[in-house]
Design an enzyme around this catalytic site. Structure first.
Site, short mmCIF file in Angstrom:
data_model
loop_
_atom_site.label_atom_id
_atom_site.label_comp_id
_atom_site.label_asym_id
_atom_site.label_seq_id
_atom_site.Cartn_x
_atom_site.Cartn_y
_atom_site.Cartn_z
CE1 TYR A 143 13.30 28.11 41.24
CE2 TYR A 143 13.68 28.98 43.44
CZ TYR A 143 13.93 28.03 42.47
OH TYR A 143 14.81 27.00 42.74
CG ASP A 235 6.61 30.48 47.40
OD1 ASP A 235 7.12 30.59 48.54
OD2 ASP A 235 7.18 29.93 46.44
CE LYS A 264 15.25 31.90 49.33
NZ LYS A 264 14.40 31.93 48.15
C1 PLP Z 1 13.96 30.54 47.44
C2 PLP Z 1 12.55 30.31 47.08
C3 PLP Z 1 12.00 29.02 47.01
C4 PLP Z 1 12.84 27.78 47.14
O1 PLP Z 1 13.38 27.65 48.41
P1 PLP Z 1 14.63 26.65 48.60
O2 PLP Z 1 14.90 26.68 50.08
O3 PLP Z 1 15.73 27.18 47.77
O4 PLP Z 1 14.19 25.30 48.15
C5 PLP Z 1 10.64 28.88 46.77
N1 PLP Z 1 9.87 29.96 46.60
C6 PLP Z 1 10.35 31.21 46.66
C7 PLP Z 1 9.43 32.38 46.49
C8 PLP Z 1 11.71 31.43 46.89
O5 PLP Z 1 12.18 32.67 46.90
#
Ligand code: PLP
Length: 448
Positions: A143, A235, A264
């Site tokens: 994701y 990521d 985050k």
């Molecule tokens: C939460 C998340 C995102 C997206 O971040 P948002 O602040 O919700 O746009 C992207 N990559 C990873 C691995 C995530 O856990």
């Protein structure tokens, strides 16, 4: 449990918000989600006054829990009281940038944005600009936020948008492969190597049940991207400043990506994202380079203050020892409970992340003694190895309906708030206590 207020609020919300929520996963709870009134340490209290041990923690950002330590709260309030934002640089952005550069091995320069989605969108654009290539390899079930390049499903031969509203012609620039599958990655490079701008992956699949990398997988990704002149992008929006402490997951695995995306935790609970990496690549962003990147709210002073003070607090206190210690106890406790009550299931997670995947097939319970003691490590000598989820398809095959429709509600009834479905992971914060862990393990014993 009374839930009148949550029901009434959801009724109102459905009239004015699509699906009644501002982010899709919040509506996964049926028949309606509970609305939160406030946080309290490692707990949340809902609109009807019910109290839960909170292992969702805002889906990841709240390393310190709901009550910010005094030094964090004071700096956030001071910064906000001086004026919300300026559209001109402030000192605190430089302070947080220096902190990240000092602690994360691969990051020489960083740009702050406002969400993880924005971070991965900009990282992909930068990788394409830097290499002059179009294709991005992603992991199935990985994701990277709500963005066009990565909302793609299918496989390398047949990529398709995973959402309405994305042209098929966009999806054709994305190559989805299974996580932990070296052959699939080699095949993708054999066919498209000259046009692959980057491999974009979470170091640990953190949004799909928690899937740990096989030994050597990240080293393999590093080598194959180097060989073909493609970038490796980690990521770390979810693992950053959570797995591997202040060095992030890349320091835990000892692999140096070219670019890293953050989000985050680095914003201390306020909206944030960031792209960091090698200076030479990062200089590609405007105004230094020609890859356009901008944002009205980027480097927002209140977010920067919350992020910096949170990370400083973690550097100066036993935050990682505490959260990783409780994470370990949870995973060990869950491993014992699962061995007793649901030997098919797989306990996953590391550091302060945990989950139980409702794997359907399983080894004979008699052979479980030598299994990974505190979360699946993809160890080939583990008796569960052949059954442990290694990629998204394995997690998808789990009993996801039982997780969401039966198990989640039974945990909630016992005052334990788990993430909304089988796929999102759960977190420990500095505010959680051993008592919270014991209470939660008892609840699992009842519910499993
Ligand atoms: C939460 C998340 C995102 C997206 O971040 P948002 O602040 O919700 O746009 C992207 N990559 C990873 C691995 C995530 O856990």
């Amino acid at each position: 449990m009374n839930d009148e207020h949550s029901r009434a609020l959801y009724d109102r919300a459905l009239s004015v918000m699509p699906g009644g929520v501002n982010s899709a996963v919040r509506a996964a709870i049926e028949p309606y989600p509970f609305f939160v009134q406030k946080g309290d340490g490692g707990h949340v209290i809902d609109a009807d006054g019910n109290r839960y041990v909170d292992w969702v923690l805002g889906l990841g950002p709240l390393l310190l829990g709901h009550d910010l330590p005094e030094q964090v709260r004071a700096e956030v309030q001071r910064t906000a009281s001086e004026g919300p934002m300026y559209g001109a640089p402030t000192e605190i952005e430089v302070d947080l940038a220096e902190f990240v550069v000092r602690h994360v091995p691969s990051v020489e320069k960083i740009r702050f944005v406002n969400s993880g989605t924005e971070a991965t969108t900009s990282a992909v654009r930068l990788a394409r600009g830097h290499t002059g290539r179009n294709k991005i390899v992603v992991m199935q079930g990985g994701y990277h936020g709500a963005q066009e390049t990565t909302l793609v499903e299918g496989d390398a031969d047949d990529p398709k948008p995973s959402s309405a509203g994305i042209p098929q012609s966009f999806a054709e620039h994305t190559i989805p492969v299974p996580f932990n599958d070296e052959d699939a990655m080699r095949a993708a490079f054999e066919e498209h190597g000259d046009d692959i701008a980057a491999v974009l992956t979470e170091p640990i699949l953190g949004n799909y049940g928690i899937v740990y990398p096989e030994e050597g997988y990240h080293e393999f990704l590093r080598e194959i991207t180097d060989e073909h002149g493609s970038l490796l992008i980690f990521d770390e929006v979810i693992t950053g400043f959570r797995v591997g402490g202040l060095g992030c997951a890349q320091s835990k695995f000892g692999v140096t990506p070219d670019l890293t995306t953050f989000g985050k935790i680095v914003g201390g609970g306020f909206p944030v994202g960031a792209i960091g990496g090698k200076a030479e690549i990062m200089e590609g962003f405007t105004p230094a380079g020609d890859v356009f990147q901008a944002g009205t709210f980027s480097g927002h002073p209140v977010t920067m203050a919350a992020g910096l003070e949170t990370l400083k607090f973690a550097a100066e206190n036993d935050v990682y020892d505490h959260v990783n210690g409780l994470g370990d106890r949870l995973r060990r406790g869950l491993t014992d409970i699962v061995a007793d009550q649901a030997p098919n299931y797989t306990v996953t997670g590391t550091d302060s992340m945990f989950k139980v995947i409702f794997t359907r097939e399983g080894p004979a319970p008699s052979s479980l003694e030598e299994q990974c003691p505190a979360g699946c490590r993809q160890d080939p000598t583990c008796p569960r190895y052949d059954y442990s989820p290694k990629n998204a398809a394995d997690v998808k095959n789990a009993d996801t309906d039982r997780w969401r429709r039966i198990f989640w509600g039974e945990m909630k009834e016992q005052g334990v708030f788990l993430s909304q479905n089988q796929f999102e992971c759960q977190f420990v914060s500095y505010a959680h206590t051993e008592a919270d862990v014991e209470e939660t393990l008892e609840a699992y014993k009842e519910a499993l």
